[in-house]
Structures are given as structure tokens and as C-alpha cells.
Design a protein around this motif. Structure first.
Motif, PDB file in Angstrom:
ATOM      1  N   ALA A   1      -1.705   2.693   2.152  1.00  0.00           N
ATOM      2  CA  ALA A   1      -1.962   3.675   1.102  1.00  0.00           C
ATOM      3  C   ALA A   1      -2.231   5.061   1.679  1.00  0.00           C
ATOM      4  O   ALA A   1      -1.736   6.073   1.170  1.00  0.00           O
TER       5      ALA A   1
ATOM      6  N   PRO B   1     -10.302   5.967   4.472  1.00  0.00           N
ATOM      7  CA  PRO B   1      -9.971   5.510   3.117  1.00  0.00           C
ATOM      8  C   PRO B   1     -10.757   6.241   2.042  1.00  0.00           C
ATOM      9  O   PRO B   1     -11.904   6.614   2.248  1.00  0.00           O
TER      10      PRO B   1
ATOM     11  N   LEU C   1      -4.655  -3.675  -4.930  1.00  0.00           N
ATOM     12  CA  LEU C   1      -5.720  -4.256  -4.104  1.00  0.00           C
ATOM     13  C   LEU C   1      -6.256  -5.529  -4.731  1.00  0.00           C
ATOM     14  O   LEU C   1      -6.540  -6.523  -4.051  1.00  0.00           O
TER      15      LEU C   1
ATOM     16  N   GLY D   1       0.810  -1.212   0.000  1.00  0.00           N
ATOM     17  CA  GLY D   1       0.000   0.000   0.000  1.00  0.00           C
ATOM     18  C   GLY D   1       0.839   1.254   0.000  1.00  0.00           C
ATOM     19  O   GLY D   1       0.509   2.241  -0.671  1.00  0.00           O
TER      20      GLY D   1
ATOM     21  N   ILE E   1      -5.083  -0.471   2.902  1.00  0.00           N
ATOM     22  CA  ILE E   1      -5.659   0.873   3.047  1.00  0.00           C
ATOM     23  C   ILE E   1      -4.793   1.718   3.982  1.00  0.00           C
ATOM     24  O   ILE E   1      -4.496   2.883   3.706  1.00  0.00           O
TER      25      ILE E   1
ATOM     26  N   TYR F   1      -3.444   2.101  -3.805  1.00  0.00           N
ATOM     27  CA  TYR F   1      -4.506   1.095  -3.919  1.00  0.00           C
ATOM     28  C   TYR F   1      -4.358   0.216  -5.165  1.00  0.00           C
ATOM     29  O   TYR F   1      -5.189  -0.664  -5.408  1.00  0.00           O
TER      30      TYR F   1
ATOM     31  N   ASP G   1     -10.811   5.459  -4.870  1.00  0.00           N
ATOM     32  CA  ASP G   1      -9.513   4.888  -5.216  1.00  0.00           C
ATOM     33  C   ASP G   1      -9.471   3.399  -4.901  1.00  0.00           C
ATOM     34  O   ASP G   1      -8.847   2.614  -5.623  1.00  0.00           O
ATOM     35  N   ALA G   2     -10.130   3.015  -3.793  1.00  0.00           N
ATOM     36  CA  ALA G   2     -10.150   1.604  -3.423  1.00  0.00           C
ATOM     37  C   ALA G   2     -10.885   0.775  -4.463  1.00  0.00           C
ATOM     38  O   ALA G   2     -10.440  -0.316  -4.845  1.00  0.00           O
TER      39      ALA G   2
ATOM     40  N   GLY H   1      -8.821   0.225  -7.427  1.00  0.00           N
ATOM     41  CA  GLY H   1      -7.776  -0.761  -7.185  1.00  0.00           C
ATOM     42  C   GLY H   1      -8.205  -2.184  -7.436  1.00  0.00           C
ATOM     43  O   GLY H   1      -7.368  -3.101  -7.448  1.00  0.00           O
TER      44      GLY H   1
END
Length: 457
Positions: A279, A201, A78, A70, A276, A75, A205-206, A209
Motif C-alpha cells: 500500500a 504506515p 486488510l 496492497g 502495508i 489498505y 488508513d490501516a 481497512g
């Protein structure tokens, strides 16, 4: 995951039984009997071995690797962490399916493939246990030193954690062991999720990912992230914990599969939460961590600066729960494997059983055996001596090479066993299982070659 049915009888008769010449004297009573009733359906109230695997397989080193992923790529990787959990679901399911479908253990399966498996595992389990014991004790001691800076030093705490693990596993059976592991995984789950929420978070962006992308220079790192999270030898130990729970044949197959999925979904939450944290806390600030378990101590300092001493202390408690859970998980699970390994070797070579091993296995009390406790001592006392010495370079190289070969060994032998006549027809691999195990095998072969190259050159 297996692509097989969940009912039926084995090709040798009975409920998922084995050929008479393979069953051995350690065969457990069939499910559905008074001695070992099988469930009518899968239920959450049965789960347990999967929790043990999740608590054992996700150690401090796994958390650091994900954290660094991270911090380095944000991300972006992921998706790789999640694929890693799916790969481990397939491996653990295959190991559990072998135990339940055949009524035998992995060692009996490996022995049927040739004597080379015995030679490999004999060397591996001795060298690996020696070095891992010192590593596990040091990892458990690190958060205690940070929590109690005025207390004993690192080596003293390491010795204490090793002895506590020895005493706990020596005097307790699987049921108590499982309850303690459930408490430990609950602690680290709640704490890691709490910290992940605190760092706020970025959900957009997550989600991005989850799309497979390989940043420049990330290929081998990505493969390592896929293959490294969620256990190595504990994959093989899963079938032994399944048997210790009292699941002994194919009537428990649905329960085992639910249990296994719960384990690696839980692992997935850990992995995502740590990525997370890496990141948000590290990537955006370009903060580098110390390699190895000490990176978590660095993170504790960062958390204290950002969120205060309470959050930092909570994280260190979670760090300890992670490390000590891995310690007692290995102390228990690998000792079960070693006891089975030695018992079968002596039985085949000399035609006798060690102690009253047959009775112990049938009653689920292998923890009382001499060989189980002998390996417990091996995991504890020789490594204590190693704590006070610089690790010999040659020993570290042998340890690394043997460890690098274990996951390819496990994946490829499971493919071999579960596609052969050694497994009752309805429990052999389906297309999905073969694809997943083959992909895992190829992945681990690549990682093995890289690790061996790095160790030797």
C-alpha cells in the motif's frame, strides 16, 4: 475454535482413543505414560509444529499476492487478509484435532470415506510433487541470484537449494528440523516487520481497512486473498508434525490449539506487513510488479532506490528465508504424508507392513523409512530435469486442477470426519468449527471452480 471441551476420555475408552479395529499397529503410547507424558496445562514452551506450518505455508507466492493486493487496493482489503488467517486457524485446528482425538492420521480417516480418496491423493501427490519441486527450487534461487549477481545462474542455484534441502531433511529428525524452521521464520518475521516500519504506515488508513469493503471488481480477488495465504497441503501436514513432536492423544489438545493460534497470528503479522508495504510503496506511486515470485525481486529494487542497499539486501535475505523455509517444510511434511499413505495402502492391500514401519511410527522416526526418503528423491531429482525444460502445458494444467481441488477436499472431508462417529463424541465439531469449516469449504469450492475455468479456458 472447536467449540468442544478440553478434557475427558474417548468414546472407545482410554484418553481420546480409537476403536480397537481402527487403532492399527501404529498407535502410539497414551499420553501420561513414561513413554509419552502429557502436559498438565498449555504452555508456550511446548509450541513448535505451528512455527513449522507458518514457515512452510507462507511462501514467496503468498507474499507477492498480498503485496499486489496492497498495491492495487491500498489498505482496503486488510480485513480479508485477517479473515484468511482465521480460516486457516480453523482448518489446521481441525486437522490437529483429528490426529489427537482419534490417535490415527488423516489418511486413515480419508480411507474410511471410500477408495476414491486414495485414487485422488495418489495422483495428486505424484503430479503435485513433480511440479512443486521445480517451483520451490526456482523460488529459493531467485533471491540468491540477486544477492550474488556474479555467482552461478538461476538454474544452478535452484539445483543447489534442492540438493541442500534433500541432504538436510534426509539426515535430520524433527527436533533439528523444527529448530532450523524457527530460525528461518524468525529471520523473515524481523525483516518483513522492519521493512513495514520503514515505509511509515498510515495507521488511520490501516484501521479503516479492518472494515469489510469490496471495491469494484475485487470480489474474486478478495476470495483469493482469503483462501490463498497460509498454506494448502501443509494444512494436512500439520497433524503429522504434531505427532512428530510427540503429541499423540487428546491430552495435548490445549497445547495444539495454542500452538496453532501462535502459527496463524504470526502469519497474520506477515500478511499485514506485506499489505502495508504494498500500500505504501506501490499503491501511492502506481508501481506494478512482475507476477509470481519475481515480483519480490522488483520490490528489492524499489527498496534499494528508496532506502538504500542495506535494506534491499536484508529484504532479499528475508525472501530467501521465506522460500527455502517453504522448500524444506514441504520436503519434510509432505514426505511424512506420503510415507503414511503408502504404508497404509500396502498394509490394507497386502496385510503386511513396509520395513519396520510400526516401530518407526511408534518411536517417531518415520523419517528413516524407505517411502519417506523415496518421496524426498521424487521432490528433488525429477524436478531438476523440469528446470531445464519448458513446462509441458498438459502437466501444468493437471497440476493446477489437482491443486485447486485439494483445499475443498480437505475442508469438506474434515467436516465429514469430525461430525461422525469416527471421532470421539467430545472432540467432534462444535457450532463454531462447523460454521468456519463450512465457510472455508464453500470459499474453496468457488476458488476451485474459478481456477479450473482459468486453466482450461
Amino acid at each position: 475454535m472447536a467449540g468442544t471441551t478440553d478434557s475427558g476420555t474417548g468414546e472407545y475408552g482410554g484418553t481420546g482413543g480409537v476403536a480397537p479395529d481402527r487403532a492399527g499397529p501404529a498407535a502410539a503410547p497414551p499420553a501420561g505414560t513414561a513413554a509419552n507424558p502429557g502436559p498438565r496445562r498449555s504452555s508456550w514452551r511446548y509450541i513448535g509444529p505451528g512455527i513449522v506450518v507458518a514457515a512452510t505455508g507462507v511462501g514467496a507466492g503468498d507474499l507477492v499476492a498480498t503485496l499486489i493486493a496492497g498495491s492495487t487496493f491500498g489498505y482496503t482489503l486488510l480485513w480479508a487478509a485477517i479473515i484468511g488467517c482465521v480460516v486457516k486457524i480453523s482448518l489446521a485446528e481441525a486437522a490437529g484435532r483429528w490426529h489427537l482425538a482419534t490417535g490415527t492420521t488423516l489418511f486413515e480417516g480419508w480411507r474410511s470415506l471410500g477408495h476414491w480418496t486414495t485414487v485422488y491423493f495418489a495422483v495428486y501427490v505424484v503430479v503435485w510433487g513433480f511440479v512443486y519441486g521445480a517451483t520451490a527450487m526456482s523460488s529459493s534461487a531467485l533471491p540468491l541470484v540477486a544477492l550474488f549477481p556474479e555467482g552461478p545462474g538461476l538454474k544452478t542455484w535452484a539445483v543447489i537449494t534442492g540438493l541442500v534441502g534433500l541432504v538436510f531433511v534426509w539426515f535430520n529428525r524433527y527436533a533439528v528440523f523444527e529448530k532450523v524452521m524457527t530460525v528461518l521464520i524468525g529471520m523473515k518475521f524481523l525483516i518483513v516487520m522492519y521493512v513495514a516500519i520503514r515505509v511509515a504506515p498510515r495507521l488511520g488508513d490501516a484501521v479503516a481497512g479492518l472494515v469489510p469493503v469490496l471495491p469494484d471488481g475485487s470480489l474474486l480477488y478478495t476470495l483469493g486473498l482469503i483462501g490463498g495465504v497460509g498454506g494448502t497441503i501443509t494444512m494436512a501436514a500439520y497433524g503429522y508434525w504434531v505427532n512428530a513432536k510427540g503429541w499423540t492423544d487428546s491430552r495435548w489438545m490445549k497445547v495444539m490449539r495454542l500452538d496453532n493460534r501462535v502459527a496463524y497470528i504470526t502469519t497474520g503479522f506477515f500478511v499485514v506487513a506485506m499489505l502495508i508495504i504494498g500500500a505504501e510503496l506501490l499503491h501511492s506511486s502506481q508501481i506494478a510488479l512482475t507476477s509470481g515470485d519475481r515480483g519480490l525481486i522488483d520490490l528489492g529494487t524499489i527498496l534499494e532506490d528508496r532506502f538504500g542497499v542495506v535494506t534491499a539486501k536484508l529484504f532479499l535475505v528475508g525472501f530467501f528465508a521465506t522460500s527455502f523455509g517453504a522448500l524444506i517444510g514441504v520436503w519434510h511434511g509432505v514426505s511424512l504424508m506420503f510415507a503414511d499413505f503408502v504404508d497404509r495402502f500396502i498394509r490394507e492391500r497386502f496385510g503386511v507392513d513396509t520395513e519396520d514401519m510400526v516401530e518407526m511410527v511408534a518411536s517417531g522416526q518415520r523419517e528413516r523409512s524407505f517411502m519417506f526418503r523415496a518421496y524426498l528423491l521424487w521432490l528433488t531429482f525429477p524436478p531438476i530435469g523440469l528446470l531445464f525444460l519448458d513446462e509441458p502445458f498438459g502437466l501444468v494444467v493437471v497440476y493446477g486442477v489437482l491443486g485447486a481441488f485439494f483445499m475443498p477436499f480437505l475442508a469438506l472431508t474434515l467436516i465429514w470426519l469430525l461430525n461422525s462417529g469416527r471421532t470421539p463424541a467430545q472432540w467432534r465439531n462444535g457450532l463454531l468449527s462447523n460454521v468456519m469449516l463450512t465457510a472455508a469449504g464453500l470459499l474453496f469450492v468457488v476458488l476451485c471452480a474459478k481456477q479450473v475455468k482459468d486453466l482450461i479456458w
